[in-house]
Design a protein around this motif. Structure first.
Motif, short mmCIF file in Angstrom:
data_model
loop_
_atom_site.label_atom_id
_atom_site.label_comp_id
_atom_site.label_asym_id
_atom_site.label_seq_id
_atom_site.Cartn_x
_atom_site.Cartn_y
_atom_site.Cartn_z
N TRP A 15 0.82 -1.21 0.00
CA TRP A 15 0.00 0.00 0.00
C TRP A 15 0.86 1.26 0.00
N ALA A 16 1.98 1.21 0.68
CA ALA A 16 2.89 2.36 0.66
C ALA A 16 3.46 2.58 -0.74
N GLN A 17 3.79 1.48 -1.41
CA GLN A 17 4.40 1.58 -2.74
C GLN A 17 3.43 2.12 -3.78
N ILE A 18 2.18 1.63 -3.76
CA ILE A 18 1.24 2.12 -4.77
C ILE A 18 0.80 3.55 -4.47
N ASP A 19 0.79 3.92 -3.19
CA ASP A 19 0.49 5.31 -2.84
C ASP A 19 1.58 6.23 -3.38
N GLU A 20 2.81 5.80 -3.24
CA GLU A 20 3.94 6.60 -3.70
C GLU A 20 3.97 6.70 -5.23
N SER A 21 3.62 5.62 -5.91
CA SER A 21 3.70 5.59 -7.37
C SER A 21 2.39 5.96 -8.07
N HIS A 22 1.34 6.23 -7.28
CA HIS A 22 0.02 6.55 -7.84
C HIS A 22 -0.48 5.42 -8.74
N GLN A 23 -0.27 4.22 -8.31
CA GLN A 23 -0.63 3.04 -9.10
C GLN A 23 -1.88 2.38 -8.54
N PHE A 24 -2.88 2.17 -9.37
CA PHE A 24 -4.14 1.57 -8.95
C PHE A 24 -3.89 0.16 -8.39
N PRO A 25 -4.59 -0.22 -7.29
CA PRO A 25 -4.36 -1.55 -6.68
C PRO A 25 -5.03 -2.67 -7.48
N THR A 26 -4.56 -2.86 -8.70
CA THR A 26 -5.14 -3.85 -9.61
C THR A 26 -5.11 -5.25 -9.01
N SER A 64 -7.25 -3.75 7.18
CA SER A 64 -6.07 -4.56 6.91
C SER A 64 -4.83 -3.72 6.67
N GLY A 65 -5.01 -2.42 6.50
CA GLY A 65 -3.91 -1.52 6.16
C GLY A 65 -4.11 -0.89 4.79
N ALA A 66 -5.13 -1.41 4.06
CA ALA A 66 -5.42 -0.86 2.73
C ALA A 66 -6.04 0.52 2.81
N GLY A 67 -6.71 0.81 3.92
CA GLY A 67 -7.31 2.12 4.12
C GLY A 67 -8.35 2.46 3.07
N MET A 68 -8.55 3.75 2.85
CA MET A 68 -9.54 4.19 1.87
C MET A 68 -9.10 3.84 0.46
N THR A 69 -7.80 3.65 0.23
CA THR A 69 -7.31 3.29 -1.09
C THR A 69 -7.87 1.94 -1.52
N GLY A 70 -7.68 0.93 -0.66
CA GLY A 70 -8.17 -0.40 -1.01
C GLY A 70 -9.67 -0.45 -1.12
N ILE A 128 -7.35 14.91 -10.89
CA ILE A 128 -7.20 15.97 -9.90
C ILE A 128 -6.11 15.57 -8.91
N PRO A 129 -4.98 16.30 -8.84
CA PRO A 129 -3.98 16.02 -7.80
C PRO A 129 -4.60 16.28 -6.43
N LYS A 130 -4.30 15.40 -5.47
CA LYS A 130 -4.95 15.55 -4.17
C LYS A 130 -4.03 15.11 -3.05
N MET A 131 -4.47 15.32 -1.82
CA MET A 131 -3.64 15.12 -0.64
C MET A 131 -3.40 13.65 -0.32
N GLY A 132 -4.42 12.83 -0.45
CA GLY A 132 -4.30 11.42 -0.07
C GLY A 132 -4.99 10.51 -1.05
N ARG A 133 -4.93 9.20 -0.77
CA ARG A 133 -5.50 8.17 -1.62
C ARG A 133 -5.03 8.35 -3.06
N ALA A 134 -3.72 8.53 -3.20
CA ALA A 134 -3.15 8.84 -4.51
C ALA A 134 -3.25 7.68 -5.49
N ALA A 135 -3.35 6.45 -4.99
CA ALA A 135 -3.37 5.28 -5.87
C ALA A 135 -4.69 5.12 -6.60
N VAL A 136 -5.75 5.75 -6.11
CA VAL A 136 -7.05 5.70 -6.78
C VAL A 136 -7.33 7.09 -7.34
N ASP A 137 -7.42 7.17 -8.66
CA ASP A 137 -7.54 8.47 -9.32
C ASP A 137 -8.89 9.13 -9.05
N THR A 138 -8.87 10.45 -8.98
CA THR A 138 -10.07 11.28 -8.87
C THR A 138 -10.01 12.31 -9.99
#
Length: 428
Positions: free
Chosen positions: A68-79, A119-125, A243-253
């Motif tokens: 989750w840290a890696q996909i947040d950093e890379s803005h990569q969707f949790p496919t 589980s640690g996935a947070g709002m991203t997962g 839209i660039p945003k503060m958090g949940r970078a791995a899931v695009d808005t």
């Protein structure tokens, strides 16, 4: 096909465990496992809810915090998580069995979303599959058999992805003032307008979109004149801007701009001008699920704070022995647990056919506030290391703002309770 087919029994959750670190040794690699949930017993869960929680926990254990840290950093969707849930049939947990779903209730879906976030996935997962759980409820209820077979089957199987388009730049929460239009054409409609805060639009194949088909001055009631469509999104007439945003970078808005976008008549859901009534069917469900996701994030933060405060030694003792650390964490657990009971009560009422919004709104409000406070306290418990990405709690705090804002603000919920429950004058 039922959930039990997809959810084999696995061992009960491990209770919260704390490894001891020798005094004077600073632990900087203390990361809780996905199966270490604070809510290990859940005495109030039904058998189906418990089965869902255990099965989802097992899937999530394959996705550690480093993922989750890696996909947040890379803005990569949790496919990978999306596909793992699709393979096991979880994307259709609330949808009809005949289209590949499990036909369970929002009560089970809430447990699922809480577990993913916890589980640690947070709002991203959770956000990566959020639309699948509640978004096509209007289609399941109001769509034709042909539409449901054409749309629900590939969505549940994970072959298609969908997003949800309601909010507009100039109207915000005032949905009845939507300005995007759909005018009749020879064989369908032509859509023009804008939408904003559209999650997963970069990757979605389809969109469930609400637009105006009759001007406001030509309808009898403000809730009329809006129509609902489920149609192809990736077309030249739609410009999608992230839209660039503060958090949940791995899931695009995203923001959407569209002009002369042709949509066939077969892609309209239900009757023309009755779209607002249809999306209301899913609003309580959305609030319940967002609240459950907030709970998961709050419990994840609290778990990390408890583990860290047991292992971090300062002045010859674990910092968790100090009431200045211990009491705020205990207070957060009580608030999260109280919110959890409200959320699950709202889910049970929803599944029983209750249409009032007070419990869904109140549950979402309480869960978001408790989760925010829990995430903040987790950072403060970690001290300076709470600001470091290595310990993940800073990511939780960035993400926990989402349930405080969406899908409805705290202030609008207070307005609702004041007016609908307490009988006070409308304030807006």
């Amino acid at each position: 096909m039922t959930v039990l087919t997809y959810a084999p029994r696995i061992p009960r959750f491990l209770p919260l465990k704390v490894s001891r670190v020798p005094r004077g040794v600073r632990s900087r690699s203390l990361h809780a496992r996905a199966t270490e949930f604070l809510q290990s017993q859940d005495p109030d869960l039904s058998e189906s809810q418990r089965t869902v929680r255990e099965a989802i926990s097992k899937i999530c254990s394959d996705f550690p915090d480093s993922y989750w840290a890696q996909i947040d950093e890379s803005h990569q969707f949790p496919t990978e998580l999306y596909e793992a849930l699709a393979r096991r049939g979880w994307l259709g947990i609330c949808l009809p069995q005949r289209y590949g779903g499990s036909e369970l209730g929002i009560s089970e879906a809430a447990v699922m979303m809480q577990t993913i976030a916890e589980s640690g996935a947070g709002m991203t997962g959770a956000s990566s599959i959020h639309m699948n759980i509640f978004g096509l409820e209007p289609v399941a209820k109001y769509g034709t058999e042909e539409q449901k077979d054409r749309w629900l089957t590939p969505l549940i199987a994970g072959r298609q992805r969908a997003c949800f388009g309601v909010t507009e730049p100039n109207t915000g929460l005032d949905t009845l003032q939507l300005q995007a239009t759909a005018r009749r054409s020879r064989d369908g409609y032509v859509l023009s307008g804008q939408k904003v805060w559209i999650s997963t639009a970069q990757r979605a194949d389809k969109i469930l979109i609400l637009v105006r088909t009759t001007p406001r001055d030509r309808v009898k009631k403000p809730s009329q004149g809006l129509s609902l469509f489920y149609t192809d999104l990736q077309v030249p007439q739609v410009q999608i801007t992230e839209i660039p945003k503060m958090g949940r970078a791995a899931v695009d808005t995203n923001s959407l701009f569209f002009d002369n976008w042709h949509v066939s008549m077969e892609d309209r859901v239900g009757e023309e001008n009755e779209g607002f009534r249809m999306i209301l069917h899913g609003m309580n469900a959305e609030r319940i699920l967002i609240g459950a996701e907030a709970l998961g994030l709050g419990f994840a933060a609290l778990r990390r704070a408890a583990l860290y405060s047991n292992n971090r030694h300062v002045f010859g003792r674990p910092i968790g022995q100090n009431q200045g650390i211990q009491h705020p964490l205990a207070d957060s657990w009580m608030k999260l647990e109280a919110a959890r009971m409200m959320i699950y009560q709202a889910a049970r009422l929803y599944d029983q056919g209750y249409t009032g919004g007070e419990y869904a709104n109140a549950g979402k409000y309480l869960a978001a506030e408790a989760a925010f406070e829990g995430c903040e306290r987790a950072i403060l418990t970690h001290g300076g290391m709470g600001y470091a990405k290595e310990y993940h709690v800073e990511r939780y705090l960035r993400e926990v703002f989402i349930p405080r804002i969406a899908p409805v603000s705290r202030e609008m919920i207070l307005n609702y309770i004041g007016q609908r429950v307490l009988g006070l004058p409308r304030s807006y």
